[in-house]
Motif scaffolding. Structure first.
Motif, mmCIF file in Angstrom:
data_model
loop_
_atom_site.group_PDB
_atom_site.id
_atom_site.type_symbol
_atom_site.label_atom_id
_atom_site.label_comp_id
_atom_site.label_asym_id
_atom_site.label_seq_id
_atom_site.Cartn_x
_atom_site.Cartn_y
_atom_site.Cartn_z
ATOM 1 N N SER A 41 -23.244 15.074 19.425
ATOM 2 C CA SER A 41 -23.219 14.153 20.551
ATOM 3 C C SER A 41 -22.058 14.508 21.460
ATOM 4 O O SER A 41 -20.975 14.848 20.986
ATOM 5 C CB SER A 41 -23.027 12.707 20.070
ATOM 6 N N TRP A 43 -20.274 13.226 25.439
ATOM 7 C CA TRP A 43 -20.225 12.148 26.414
ATOM 8 C C TRP A 43 -20.344 12.717 27.827
ATOM 9 O O TRP A 43 -19.562 13.567 28.229
ATOM 10 C CB TRP A 43 -18.925 11.371 26.277
ATOM 11 N N ALA A 50 -24.349 9.010 26.346
ATOM 12 C CA ALA A 50 -24.248 10.019 25.295
ATOM 13 C C ALA A 50 -25.439 10.960 25.395
ATOM 14 O O ALA A 50 -26.571 10.526 25.600
ATOM 15 C CB ALA A 50 -24.217 9.354 23.924
ATOM 16 N N ARG A 52 -27.396 14.032 23.192
ATOM 17 C CA ARG A 52 -27.484 14.393 21.781
ATOM 18 C C ARG A 52 -28.398 15.566 21.556
ATOM 19 O O ARG A 52 -29.366 15.773 22.282
ATOM 20 C CB ARG A 52 -28.070 13.250 20.951
#
Length: 108
Positions: A41, A43, A50, A52
């Motif tokens: 993950s 940011w 987020a 992923r």
């Protein structure tokens, strides 16, 4: 400024499904260590969300996947506590993780 890398190498089958995975983290002493699953993950500060990547091999047993998720939830609680010092929310995440483990059948 010093740089370092963490890498994940993935071997795909003809349908682009992961068959083998390994990861490297030179500073952590990890060199081509085999793994059956990885969740990464990051940011996105601009979008405030987020991003992923969730991968697992065909060989990842279902019970191991359940344990993997349970341990991630516990790790999230610990990381959240370190980042925020909010005991009550961290405890809530741990409680969720334990309920998950019971529902998933990995804890009695």
């Amino acid at each position: 400024m010093r740089k370092t890398q963490i890498t994940v190498d993935i071997e795909l089958d003809e349908n682009h499904v992961p068959e083998k995975m390994s990861w490297n983290a030179q500073d952590g002493g990890i060199d081509n260590q085999e793994t059956k699953a990885a969740m990464i993950s990051v940011w996105d500060d601009k979008e405030k969300e987020a991003l992923r990547i969730d991968l697992w091999t065909k060989e990842m047993p279902m019970d191991d996947m359940k344990r993997f998720y349970h341990q991630i939830f516990i790790s999230m609680a610990n990381s959240y506590l370190r980042a925020t010092s909010e005991d009550e929310v961290s405890d809530y995440i741990i409680e969720f993780a334990e309920n998950f483990a019971h529902k998933a059948g990995i804890k009695g």
